[in-house]
Design a protein around this motif. Structure first.
Motif, short mmCIF file in Angstrom:
data_model
loop_
_atom_site.label_atom_id
_atom_site.label_comp_id
_atom_site.label_asym_id
_atom_site.label_seq_id
_atom_site.Cartn_x
_atom_site.Cartn_y
_atom_site.Cartn_z
N TYR A 47 45.83 -23.11 23.17
CA TYR A 47 45.16 -24.08 24.03
C TYR A 47 45.60 -25.48 23.62
O TYR A 47 45.88 -25.74 22.45
CB TYR A 47 43.64 -23.98 23.89
N ARG A 80 32.85 -21.67 21.58
CA ARG A 80 32.79 -22.65 22.67
C ARG A 80 33.69 -22.21 23.82
O ARG A 80 33.31 -22.24 24.98
CB ARG A 80 33.20 -24.03 22.18
N ARG A 81 34.91 -21.76 23.50
CA ARG A 81 35.84 -21.28 24.52
C ARG A 81 35.26 -20.06 25.26
O ARG A 81 35.39 -19.93 26.47
CB ARG A 81 37.17 -20.91 23.90
N ALA A 83 32.07 -19.30 25.66
CA ALA A 83 30.96 -19.76 26.50
C ALA A 83 31.50 -20.42 27.77
O ALA A 83 30.97 -20.19 28.87
CB ALA A 83 30.07 -20.73 25.73
N GLU A 84 32.54 -21.23 27.64
CA GLU A 84 33.15 -21.88 28.81
C GLU A 84 33.69 -20.83 29.77
O GLU A 84 33.54 -20.95 30.99
CB GLU A 84 34.27 -22.82 28.38
N SER A 85 34.30 -19.79 29.24
CA SER A 85 34.86 -18.73 30.06
C SER A 85 33.75 -17.98 30.81
O SER A 85 33.88 -17.67 31.99
CB SER A 85 35.65 -17.77 29.18
N GLN A 86 32.66 -17.70 30.11
CA GLN A 86 31.54 -16.99 30.74
C GLN A 86 30.91 -17.85 31.83
O GLN A 86 30.52 -17.35 32.88
CB GLN A 86 30.51 -16.60 29.69
N ASN A 87 30.81 -19.17 31.60
CA ASN A 87 30.26 -20.06 32.61
C ASN A 87 31.14 -20.08 33.85
O ASN A 87 30.63 -20.09 34.98
CB ASN A 87 30.09 -21.48 32.06
N LYS A 88 32.46 -20.10 33.67
CA LYS A 88 33.39 -20.08 34.81
C LYS A 88 33.26 -18.78 35.59
O LYS A 88 33.27 -18.77 36.82
CB LYS A 88 34.82 -20.27 34.34
N GLU A 91 30.11 -18.88 37.62
CA GLU A 91 30.30 -19.79 38.75
C GLU A 91 31.13 -19.14 39.84
O GLU A 91 30.80 -19.23 41.03
CB GLU A 91 31.00 -21.06 38.24
#
Length: 98
Positions: A47, A80-81, A83-88, A91
């Motif tokens: 990343y 953190r990565r 959690a961001e992936s799960q949020n996407k 969505e």
């Protein structure tokens, strides 16, 4: 989703032709990455915001345990990565339903 950290290693440390290894968050050890083309670099695999300190922390975690204080930086980064992936994903699922 798995968070993978890529790092260069010297040929002598691995005793192989591979110069890039992968550390996977939550797993022990590292794996040689077969290099198909010459354009592949560690920075192109990781990343964009992954720092050398995070990579060092991931190496410690993969070799000696992700619960060590020295692995905390990589552990925080990976979580953190994730959690961001799960949020996407949530969505995207909401957008499909509507």
């Amino acid at each position: 989703m798995r968070i993978t950290f890529y790092k260069s290693k010297s040929v002598y440390q691995l005793q192989t032709e591979t110069k890039i290894v992968a550390f996977v968050y939550g797993e022990m050890g590292y794996w040689p990455v077969p290099i198909v083309g010459r354009d592949i670099t560690v920075s192109s695999l990781n990343y964009a915001d992954m720092t050398d300190e995070i990579l060092e922390s991931a190496e410690v975690g993969s070799m000696f345990g992700w619960d060590l204080p020295l692995a905390q930086l990589a552990k925080d980064y990976a979580e953190r990565r994730l959690a961001e992936s799960q949020n996407k994903e949530s969505e995207n699922e909401k957008n499909r339903i509507s």
